[in-house]
Design an enzyme around this catalytic site. Sequence first.
Site, mmCIF file in Angstrom:
data_model
loop_
_atom_site.group_PDB
_atom_site.id
_atom_site.type_symbol
_atom_site.label_atom_id
_atom_site.label_comp_id
_atom_site.label_asym_id
_atom_site.label_seq_id
_atom_site.Cartn_x
_atom_site.Cartn_y
_atom_site.Cartn_z
ATOM 1 C CG HIS A 16 -1.810 -1.082 1.462
ATOM 2 N ND1 HIS A 16 -1.768 -1.903 2.551
ATOM 3 C CD2 HIS A 16 -2.838 -1.526 0.687
ATOM 4 C CE1 HIS A 16 -2.735 -2.807 2.472
ATOM 5 N NE2 HIS A 16 -3.387 -2.609 1.337
ATOM 6 C CE LYS A 40 -11.400 -7.514 2.993
ATOM 7 N NZ LYS A 40 -10.160 -6.892 2.518
ATOM 8 N NE ARG A 89 -3.168 -7.309 -4.271
ATOM 9 C CZ ARG A 89 -3.854 -8.041 -3.421
ATOM 10 N NH1 ARG A 89 -3.256 -8.500 -2.346
ATOM 11 N NH2 ARG A 89 -5.123 -8.331 -3.634
ATOM 12 C CB SER A 127 -3.867 -6.820 5.128
ATOM 13 O OG SER A 127 -3.614 -5.572 4.532
HETATM 14 N N1 COA Z 1 -0.268 -3.948 -1.756
HETATM 15 C C1 COA Z 1 -0.534 -4.892 -0.848
HETATM 16 N N2 COA Z 1 -1.755 -5.372 -0.605
HETATM 17 C C2 COA Z 1 -2.747 -4.851 -1.303
HETATM 18 C C3 COA Z 1 -2.558 -3.870 -2.269
HETATM 19 C C4 COA Z 1 -1.250 -3.416 -2.488
HETATM 20 N N3 COA Z 1 -0.967 -2.488 -3.393
HETATM 21 N N4 COA Z 1 -3.742 -3.567 -2.822
HETATM 22 C C5 COA Z 1 -4.643 -4.333 -2.213
HETATM 23 N N5 COA Z 1 -4.041 -5.114 -1.301
HETATM 24 C C6 COA Z 1 -4.664 -6.147 -0.473
HETATM 25 C C7 COA Z 1 -5.178 -5.645 0.833
HETATM 26 O O1 COA Z 1 -4.210 -5.756 1.837
HETATM 27 C C8 COA Z 1 -6.330 -6.579 1.066
HETATM 28 O O2 COA Z 1 -5.842 -7.775 1.621
HETATM 29 P P1 COA Z 1 -6.742 -8.679 2.571
HETATM 30 O O3 COA Z 1 -7.931 -9.106 1.757
HETATM 31 O O4 COA Z 1 -5.826 -9.759 2.900
HETATM 32 O O5 COA Z 1 -7.135 -7.814 3.736
HETATM 33 C C9 COA Z 1 -6.842 -6.890 -0.343
HETATM 34 O O6 COA Z 1 -5.776 -6.602 -1.183
HETATM 35 C C10 COA Z 1 -7.976 -6.046 -0.843
HETATM 36 O O7 COA Z 1 -8.192 -5.042 0.054
HETATM 37 P P2 COA Z 1 -8.491 -3.515 -0.137
HETATM 38 O O8 COA Z 1 -7.680 -2.852 -1.160
HETATM 39 O O9 COA Z 1 -8.412 -2.949 1.209
HETATM 40 O O10 COA Z 1 -9.873 -3.581 -0.731
HETATM 41 P P3 COA Z 1 -11.191 -4.070 -0.084
HETATM 42 O O11 COA Z 1 -11.726 -5.063 -1.036
HETATM 43 O O12 COA Z 1 -11.055 -4.477 1.334
HETATM 44 O O13 COA Z 1 -12.031 -2.735 -0.087
HETATM 45 C C11 COA Z 1 -13.013 -0.766 -1.081
HETATM 46 C C12 COA Z 1 -12.143 -1.994 -1.241
HETATM 47 C C13 COA Z 1 -12.833 -0.123 0.263
HETATM 48 C C14 COA Z 1 -12.546 0.192 -2.164
HETATM 49 C C15 COA Z 1 -14.478 -1.189 -1.352
HETATM 50 O O14 COA Z 1 -14.825 -2.278 -0.525
HETATM 51 C C16 COA Z 1 -15.463 -0.066 -1.133
HETATM 52 O O15 COA Z 1 -15.440 0.935 -1.803
HETATM 53 N N6 COA Z 1 -16.365 -0.219 -0.160
HETATM 54 C C17 COA Z 1 -17.376 0.787 0.161
HETATM 55 C C18 COA Z 1 -18.768 0.288 -0.192
HETATM 56 C C19 COA Z 1 -19.089 0.572 -1.632
HETATM 57 O O16 COA Z 1 -19.044 1.679 -2.099
HETATM 58 N N7 COA Z 1 -19.488 -0.495 -2.363
HETATM 59 C C20 COA Z 1 -19.870 -0.348 -3.747
HETATM 60 C C21 COA Z 1 -18.712 -0.396 -4.701
HETATM 61 S S1 COA Z 1 -18.217 -2.071 -4.976
#
Ligand code: COA
Length: 161
Positions: A16, A40, A89, A127
């Site tokens: 990140h 989550k 990724r 993560s």
């Molecule tokens: N480097 C390392 N890890 C990364 C990464 C990077 N560059 N990019 C993503 N990841 C990992 C994260 O650590 C996470 O790992 P985990 O699943 O083991 O915890 C995973 O990839 C994805 O996580 P994250 O990027 O935090 O995305 P998410 O799926 O948890 O949430 C949001 C994404 C917040 C953008 C999305 O859920 C959201 O917008 N929610 C709000 C509700 C909404 O509007 N919904 C409608 C639209 S779908």
Amino acid sequence: MKVIYPGSFDPVTYGHLDIIDRCSKSFDKVIVAVLNNNYKKNMFSVEERLNLLRETLKEYDNVEVDAFSGLLVDYANKRNCSTIIRGLRAISDLEYEMQMSLVNKKLEEDLETLFMVSRGKYSYLSSSIVKEVAMFGGKISCFVPKVVERALKEKMNGGQD
Ligand code: COA
């Protein structure tokens, strides 16, 4: 140009941080937005995740750390921002990311999602994987900054090495 980099950040990793660092050089302002959701099962509370990000990013003048709940499009509107950044990724991320981006576009026509390709050396990182390695006492200093490593150890075993 102002962008939002949203995520769970449970906890923030070097993957990140690499995206945030590169965004801070390409855009005027980066809002790192921590999702405070109910779906989550997070290890760290939203306050803990915010604190870890703020501590890690304190050197950046153009990076703000904030929390949001509800829809990302509503948060983006509230912050008067029309650009979302997401890291890719691997090709396997694309399907989910495209779905989110298209849903967001349907909800808010003016919202654009830009994808930044993760550096190869972080493409395996998540993560969850860091939490799993930490849980079994593995070395995590190559995945997360010191402050996060300390916080993870505290969660796992009361801070003992
Ligand atoms: N480097 C390392 N890890 C990364 C990464 C990077 N560059 N990019 C993503 N990841 C990992 C994260 O650590 C996470 O790992 P985990 O699943 O083991 O915890 C995973 O990839 C994805 O996580 P994250 O990027 O935090 O995305 P998410 O799926 O948890 O949430 C949001 C994404 C917040 C953008 C999305 O859920 C959201 O917008 N929610 C709000 C509700 C909404 O509007 N919904 C409608 C639209 S779908």
